[in-house]
Motif scaffolding. Structure first.
Motif, short mmCIF file in Angstrom:
data_model
loop_
_atom_site.label_atom_id
_atom_site.label_comp_id
_atom_site.label_asym_id
_atom_site.label_seq_id
_atom_site.Cartn_x
_atom_site.Cartn_y
_atom_site.Cartn_z
N GLY A 169 54.08 34.98 83.49
CA GLY A 169 54.29 33.54 83.44
C GLY A 169 55.54 33.17 84.23
N CYS A 170 55.65 31.90 84.56
CA CYS A 170 56.81 31.44 85.33
C CYS A 170 57.36 30.17 84.69
N LEU A 171 58.66 30.14 84.49
CA LEU A 171 59.33 28.96 83.92
C LEU A 171 60.36 28.45 84.92
N GLN A 172 60.27 27.15 85.23
CA GLN A 172 61.28 26.57 86.12
C GLN A 172 62.50 26.18 85.31
N THR A 173 63.66 26.66 85.71
CA THR A 173 64.89 26.41 84.95
C THR A 173 65.83 25.45 85.67
N GLU A 194 57.29 31.69 75.69
CA GLU A 194 56.86 30.73 74.67
C GLU A 194 58.07 30.12 73.99
N GLY A 195 58.01 28.81 73.81
CA GLY A 195 59.13 28.12 73.15
C GLY A 195 60.14 27.53 74.12
N TRP A 196 60.14 28.04 75.35
CA TRP A 196 61.05 27.48 76.36
C TRP A 196 60.37 26.33 77.09
N GLN A 197 61.16 25.36 77.49
CA GLN A 197 60.63 24.23 78.26
C GLN A 197 61.26 24.23 79.65
N PRO A 198 60.51 23.77 80.66
CA PRO A 198 61.11 23.68 81.99
C PRO A 198 62.38 22.82 81.97
N GLY A 199 63.36 23.23 82.73
CA GLY A 199 64.57 22.44 82.85
C GLY A 199 65.68 22.87 81.89
N GLN A 200 65.40 23.84 81.00
CA GLN A 200 66.49 24.33 80.13
C GLN A 200 67.44 25.17 80.98
N ALA A 201 68.71 25.21 80.55
CA ALA A 201 69.76 25.80 81.39
C ALA A 201 69.38 27.22 81.86
N HIS A 202 69.46 27.41 83.16
CA HIS A 202 69.04 28.67 83.76
C HIS A 202 69.79 29.86 83.16
N THR A 203 71.10 29.74 83.08
CA THR A 203 71.89 30.89 82.60
C THR A 203 71.55 31.21 81.13
N THR A 204 71.28 30.18 80.35
CA THR A 204 70.94 30.39 78.93
C THR A 204 69.61 31.13 78.81
N LEU A 206 68.06 32.93 81.06
CA LEU A 206 68.14 34.28 81.62
C LEU A 206 68.86 35.22 80.65
N ALA A 207 69.99 34.75 80.11
CA ALA A 207 70.76 35.60 79.20
C ALA A 207 69.93 35.94 77.96
N GLU A 208 69.22 34.97 77.46
CA GLU A 208 68.42 35.19 76.25
C GLU A 208 67.28 36.18 76.52
N LEU A 209 66.59 35.99 77.66
CA LEU A 209 65.47 36.89 77.99
C LEU A 209 65.95 38.31 78.23
N CYS A 210 67.09 38.44 78.89
CA CYS A 210 67.60 39.78 79.19
C CYS A 210 68.17 40.45 77.93
N HIS A 211 68.62 39.63 76.99
CA HIS A 211 69.20 40.17 75.77
C HIS A 211 68.12 40.70 74.85
N ARG A 212 66.99 39.95 74.80
CA ARG A 212 65.89 40.37 73.92
C ARG A 212 65.22 41.61 74.51
#
Lengths: 216, 165
Positions: A169-173, A194-204, A206-212
Motif C-alpha cells: 500500500g502507499c500513503l501520501q504524507t 490502516e488507521g493512517w490518513q493522507p497528509g499526516q506528518a511524514h516524520t511521525t 515514518l518513525a511509527e512504522l519503523c518503530h513497530r
C-alpha cells in the motif's frame, strides 16, 4: 583483489533520452527502445480524466482513481521488469537495490512525472519512502483535481507491488499541492497503513512504522 | 545538448548555412580524426589506468569492500563506463551527452549506496589524473574537460546519513 567485472554488464542508463524514445514519423508513431508503443498526452488530458471521474463517480471517485492508478502502476512495473532484465542481462530481482533506485528515478524522470528520489534506507523495517519534486499532479493539476497526488499514490502502490511480488500500500504524507516542498509517500504492507490518513506528518508516520515490528 | 551539426541544422531552418556556420562545420570535421585518435588511445590504456586507480583507492579506502558486494569490481565497471562515455561524448563534441547517458544514473546509484561525495571525487579525479599521465598531451587535453565534468557531476550529491566507504 579487483575481482572480475565480467558478470557486471557495462551498460549505462536504459532511459537515456537519445536512445529511449524512437519516432516513426511516417506512421505517426512513438515507441520506446524495446518497441513498446508510447503516446504523449498533455496535462489537459489528465485534468479532464480526473475531473470527469470525480463528477461521474462522486463519493466513489477516490476508489475508482485508486483502482485506475494501481492497475496502471502494475502494468508499468511489469514493463520495467521485462525491459530492464533484457537490457542488463539478468533478472530484475537480481539487480542491486541501488541500481533499482536509479532505474526507477530515471524511468519517472524521462516520462515527465517529476524528479523522484527512492529511499531504501528503511528497507529492513519494510518501508520504502518516495520523495517527488515537481510531481505531475500536485504541481500541474492540483487546482483542478485537489491537493493530493491520488493517482500517483495508487500508481506507486501498484508498481511497487509488482516489483516486490507482494501486495503493498502507499500513503501520501506530504503534498506539493498543500504547500510542502515535495510530495512524499510511504510504501509498506497495506495492513500497516490502516488507521493512517493522507497528509499526516511524514516524520511521525515514518518513525511509527519503523518503530513497530514487521508482521510475520 | 545535441551535436554542433544538429544544433546548426535546427538554427538554419528554412535557409542555407551562413559562411560562418559552414566554417564551424568544416572545423568540426577537420578535428574528427584527432578526436577518434584520442578515443583509440584511451581504449589502449583503459585497462591499465583503471587497475592503477583501483589499486590506489583500495589502499586509501580499505573498508570499502566490507560494505558492498563486489565493491571494487563494481567500481572498476563504473569507472570503465565513465571513460567510455567520455570518449563517446568527446567524439560527438557534446559534453552534456554524458549526463543523461550515464552520469545522473550513476550518481543516483552512488547516493543510494551511501558512498560519500569525497569518495566519488577522489576516485574520479584520480582517474582523470591517471589518464592524463598515461596519454600524450593532445589526447589527454581533448579528454580532460569530459573527465572534469564527470568528477563535477558525479560528486554532486548530499552527504549520506551513514557513510559506507
Amino acid at each position: 583483489m579487483i575481482g572480475h567485472s565480467h558478470d557486471l554488464p557495462p551498460r549505462g542508463n536504459y532511459f537515456a533520452m537519445s536512445a529511449y524514445v524512437q519516432q516513426d514519423l511516417g506512421a505517426g508513431k512513438l515507441a520506446n527502445r524495446a518497441g513498446a508503443p508510447m503516446v504523449a498526452l498533455t496535462d489537459e488530458c489528465l485534468i479532464a480524466l480526473v475531473n470527469t471521474l470525480r463528477q461521474e463517480f462522486a463519493e466513489d471517485a477516490p476508489a475508482v482513481l485508486k483502482s485506475l492508478g494501481t492497475s496502471w502502476g502494475r502494468q508499468a512495473g511489469e514493463q520495467l521488469i521485462q525491459e530492464t532484465s533484457s537490457y542488463y542481462g539478468r533478472p530484475f530481482m537480481d539487480l542491486p537495490l541501488a541500481m533499482v533506485a536509479s532505474l526507477l528515478t530515471e524511468a519517472f524522470r524521462h516520462h515527465g512525472w517529476g524528479a523522484f528520489k527512492f529511499d531504501f534506507s528503511h528497507y529492513a523495517q519494510g518501508v520504502l519512502v518516495v520523495e517527488v519534486h515537481e510531481p505531475f499532479e500536485g504541481s500541474i493539476v492540483s487546482r483542478e483535481c485537489g491537493a493530493l497526488d491520488e493517482l500517483l499514490s495508487a500508481f506507486l502502490a501498484g508498481m511497487m507491488s509488482r516489483l516486490a511480488g507482494r501486495e503493498l500500500g502507499c500513503l501520501q504524507t506530504d503534498a506539493r499541492g498543500m504547500g510542502a516542498d515535495a510530495s512524499r509517500f510511504v510504501i509498506t504492507l497495506p495492513e500497516r497503513l490502516e488507521g493512517w490518513q493522507p497528509g499526516q506528518a511524514h516524520t511521525t508516520v515514518l518513525a511509527e512504522l519503523c518503530h513497530r515490528s514487521l508482521p510475520s | 545538448m545535441g551535436t554542433l551539426l544538429q544544433r546548426l541544422s535546427i538554427e538554419a531552418d528554412g535557409r542555407y548555412f551562413t559562411p560562418e556556420e559552414r566554417h564551424r562545420i568544416l572545423s568540426e570535421a577537420e578535428s574528427l580524426p584527432r578526436r577518434l585518435a584520442a578515443a583509440e588511445n584511451l581504449e589502449r590504456i583503459e585497462e591499465a589506468a583503471l587497475r592503477s586507480v583501483i589499486e590506489e583507492m583500495q589502499g586509501r579506502y580499505p573498508n570499502f569492500a566490507r560494505y558492498h558486494d563486489q565493491a571494487w569490481a563494481r567500481q572498476f565497471r563504473d569507472m570503465q563506463l565513465v571513460l567510455r562515455a567520455a570518449a563517446s561524448a568527446m567524439i560527438l563534441d557534446d559534453p552534456a551527452e554524458m549526463d543523461d547517458r550515464l552520469l545522473y544514473w550513476l550518481r543516483t546509484m552512488f547516493a543510494a549506496n551511501n558512498y560519500t561525495p569525497d569518495f566519488v571525487r577522489d576516485c574520479f579525479s584520480r582517474l582523470r589524473d591517471v589518464v592524463r599521465e598515461r596519454l600524450e598531451s593532445p589526447s589527454a587535453d581533448r579528454l580532460t574537460p569530459y573527465l572534469d565534468r564527470a568528477v563535477r557531476v558525479l560528486a554532486d550529491f548530499p552527504e549520506p546519513a551513514t557513510a559506507a566507504v
